[in-house]
Motif scaffolding. Structure first.
Motif, PDB file in Angstrom:
ATOM      1  N   THR A 120     -21.798   2.594  -0.691  1.00 47.41           N
ATOM      2  CA  THR A 120     -20.439   2.087  -0.564  1.00 47.41           C
ATOM      3  C   THR A 120     -20.080   1.214  -1.767  1.00 47.41           C
ATOM      4  N   SER A 141     -11.269  -2.362   1.487  1.00 46.10           N
ATOM      5  CA  SER A 141     -12.074  -1.741   2.543  1.00 46.10           C
ATOM      6  C   SER A 141     -12.615  -0.407   2.050  1.00 46.10           C
ATOM      7  N   ARG A 143     -14.584   3.234   3.861  1.00 44.07           N
ATOM      8  CA  ARG A 143     -15.129   3.882   5.048  1.00 44.07           C
ATOM      9  C   ARG A 143     -15.619   5.277   4.689  1.00 44.07           C
ATOM     10  N   LYS A 144     -16.606   5.740   5.426  1.00 47.03           N
ATOM     11  CA  LYS A 144     -17.128   7.081   5.238  1.00 47.03           C
ATOM     12  C   LYS A 144     -16.257   8.055   6.022  1.00 47.03           C
ATOM     13  N   TYR A 159     -16.113   9.038   0.684  1.00 53.77           N
ATOM     14  CA  TYR A 159     -15.689   7.672   0.984  1.00 53.77           C
ATOM     15  C   TYR A 159     -14.189   7.554   0.722  1.00 53.77           C
TER      16      TYR A 159
END
Length: 521
Positions: A120, A141, A143-144, A159
């Motif tokens: 990440t 932010s 996120r996957k 991502y």
């Protein structure tokens, strides 16, 4: 910025068909119940659609037609990960029979593994470096996800990083950057900040919704329309600022020197947009849930723009050139808040052709709000931003009858349209809507002269703005998805016209002719 299959004809009249296919009004509680029921049935729905193991559905929106047809919009997940580009709409008959579905991507969605080869931290670093023009860029932010929006390639693990900061013109940034979780390669990016009784500056003396304050006086809170509030940022660029308050419930004086004047325009625009959606489409607020957005005026210093931010569900207006031309005109307000409608329904991604359709949707409904208001101080027209003098020479920002008159917008579709800025690629759909509403050739409407050409020199006869906007709204809310392009928009509007007026109707034929007129075949 300001800016399926064909229905078989029946013996019913066009009016009966339109009534049957029109959306029913849903209260906030009815909508919440419908979404809860759809989610409870999501597993069975996934089975009926033949989705693969690991795929699940998350209900996001429900539209119910007068004839009992239900259109349920879902997001897809795979092994618990959000699937971007996997959204779909399921169309169900009154008796529960599956009539069909509209998918952003056909077929099953899966990836070999949900274990990422890159970190990440690497995704954040890559995303922050993606646009060097963003001041103070930071990864807010990450996120996957599963990236499935590229129809020419197999879905991949990725991502999604959101980069905040400030764009070159002072607009906040909410840049979404998608990177391959195996190679680290950037796959896609889009900017989520979408740049489209008082005395107002642009609309004359108008009624505004206000509420008596417990401490005395009045607050600019519209209790009759979901509680819309109007705030004064006083040159700030964050937070909500101060709620406008007045002792005698008489707001503004029509001059830019009075801080309430811009607030009157903003509150009036919000009220007219709410009323338009309710009266034209039985829609209960921008998101259909009975809740109001809020508005902020006096953003920054001489900020020449206005924008909608879905994350705060709010509208923001700058004061324009030399702080003398607030961007609070009626069509701009309707334009920007209509970005919220698109976010709540089709979710058209703000890039390439889908981004152009997103912008055009806001121009279309911003124009419709202006006509619906029937305000003699700002009559309805097919010019965008004609009141705010954003160019500094008195010209409108955009023209719907011949978009290229602004010097950058496309009149017709071509393979290169998707490479244009979304405010210019929107010209194709804006031109389509004008042709569908008013037809081709020279004419004068409300004192404004138009002369709309066609790609092939054909003559197009309009069906009227009211029918045109019904077709666009139904297509947007029931047949468009996040990745709809111009070819798919043609299909969606043809289906919407068939639903509303019949497969053999003059209205459907006009939709086809108007698309041909802008080279979408």
């Amino acid at each position: 910025m300001v800016v399926l299959g064909v229905q078989t004809g029946t013996s019913a009249s066009a009016a009966d068909r339109a009534e049957g296919a029109a959306a029913l009004p849903l209260s906030a509680s009815q909508r919440a119940t419908a979404l809860k029921d759809a989610q409870a049935d999501a597993s069975a729905t996934a089975g009926r659609l033949g989705l693969a193991d690991g795929e699940k559905l998350v209900a996001r929106d429900v539209v119910k037609d007068a004839d009992g047809t239900v259109h349920t919009r879902y997001e897809r997940t795979f092994d618990g990960l959000p699937v971007l580009g996997g959204d779909l709409v399921v169309h169900t008959a009154k008796d529960g029979a599956l009539k069909g579905s509209t998918k952003a991507r056909k077929g099953a969605i899966s990836v070999a593994s949900t274990d990422a080869a890159t970190s990440t931290a690497a995704a954040k670093k890559s995303a922050v470096a993606a646009d060097k023009s963003i001041k103070g860029a930071a990864a807010d932010s990450v996120r996957k996800i599963v990236w499935a929006a590229d129809k020419s390639a197999a879905p991949v693990l990725a991502y999604e990083t959101v980069v905040t900061g400030t764009q070159k013109d002072g607009t906040p940034s909410e840049l979404h950057v998608v990177t391959d979780a195996t190679s680290g390669k950037e796959l896609y990016r889009y900017q989520a900040i979408e740049n489209g009784t008082g005395v107002s500056e642009y609309s004359g003396t108008v009624a505004v919704g206000s509420t008596a304050s417990a401490s005395g006086g009045f607050d600019l809170t519209d209790g009759g329309r979901g509680g819309h509030k109007t705030y004064d940022l006083n040159g700030g660029t964050s937070g909500t600022g101060t709620l406008f308050h007045d002792a005698d419930d008489t707001w503004g004086d029509g001059t830019v020197s009075n801080r309430q004047t811009a607030a009157v325009d903003a509150a009036y625009g919000a009220a007219e947009t709410w009323d338009f959606y309710k009266e034209a489409f039985n829609r209960n607020g921008i998101a259909g849930d009975g809740k109001a957005a809020y508005s902020r005026v006096h953003y920054g210093n001489a900020y020449v723009n206005a924008f909608w931010n879905d994350s705060c569900f709010c509208m923001t207006y700058g004061d324009g050139i030399s702080n003398q031309h607030p961007l609070t005109s009626l069509d701009v307000a309707g334009h920007e808040m209509s970005h919220g409608l698109t976010a709540a329904t089709a979710g058209l991604k703000y890039s390439r052709e889908s981004g152009g359709l997103n912008e055009a949707t806001s121009d279309i409904f911003g124009t419709a709000v202006e006509f619906h208001a029937a305000n003699s101080a700002d009559v309805g027209d097919y010019l965008i931003g004609e009141k705010i003098d954003i160019n500094g020479d008195g010209t409108p920002l955009r023209y719907m009858d011949k978009p290229s008159k602004d010097g950058g917008s496309a009149d017709y579709w071509s393979r290169s349209v998707g490479r244009l800025d979304v405010h210019y690629s929107s010209g194709v759909a804006n031109h389509f809507f004008y042709l569908l509403s008013e037809g081709s050739g020279a004419k004068t409407i409300n004192g404004v002269s138009y002369n709309s050409p066609t790609y092939n020199g054909s003559s197009v006869t309009g069906i009227g703005r009211d029918k045109a906007q019904q077709i666009w709204y139904k297509a947007l809310t029931t047949y468009m998805t996040s990745s709809t392009d111009y070819a798919a928009a043609r299909t969606a509007t043809l289906q919407a016209a068939s639903d509303l007026y019949g497969a053999s109707s003059a209205e459907r034929a006009a939709v086809a002719a108007a698309w041909t007129g802008v080279n979408v075949n």
